[in-house]
Scaffold this active site. Sequence first.
Site: not given
Length: 250
Positions: A67, A136, A138, A143
């Site tokens: 990314d 979280n 991801h 996400e």
Amino acid sequence: MKLSVFRTAAEAARAAAHVIALRLRDDPYTVLGLPTGRTSIRVYDELARLHGAGGADFSKAHTFNLDEFLGLSVADRGSFRRFMEKHLLTRVNLPRDQVHFLNGRAADLEKECLRFELAIADAGGIDVLLLGVGANGHIGFNEPGASLFARTHRARLRPETRRTNAALFGGRATAVPREALSMGMATILAARSIVLIATGRAKSRPVASLVTGRVSTSWPVSFLQLHPDVRVMLDQAATTRLHLPDSLAH
Ligand code: GLP
């Protein structure tokens, strides 16, 4: 899925680096997928050390980074390209034309995502994809949400993700771009093998989701349960929500 639990984060990182180094020894033309994030720094430190000791040759390898932030280039301190230059690329013998990044400043972002997918296909697909995981859940910048993108796409970052990436931006979460480009879930799951490293207590929830949770878009990491060749390197702190037999501990 093969779990390995190490006493410390440093040992888990060393083990992940050794998987990559061994793979490069078996096949120098290996196509690697690579992450950023604090956890990966230790892996890159070990790869640099192994390279210095003659134990990791990158001269024929190709790499694809997962990314990149939107709007940033290698000139920007917070860019993932800059991160990779600092932690790996300036320390090993990886020719720059074999290093592939998403361009977060491309004029046409949709075209850029497609170009990246085609470049991965052109290289023969990703052989070994190293992954970290967000607290979280991801992976890359996929996400949690009601749905997930399959392929490389433009991603909106959640506030907690901007906060955890703030260190790259002088500690200011507001300076972290709101968007990024990221490989999608199918891009990730198409890798022939996956090595995920997660260390520290903050990763115990995503680790539980990865190992025993339901496959759910609320925890993108849980999708790795669908992949046939995943190795997970953990430290003890990341296992606090798992009930593991002692035999798994290294
Ligand atoms: C970023 C990256 C992810 C990485 C995550 C974990 O958000 N996009 O690919 O897994 O950070 O970061 P850390 O290792 O710092 O916890």
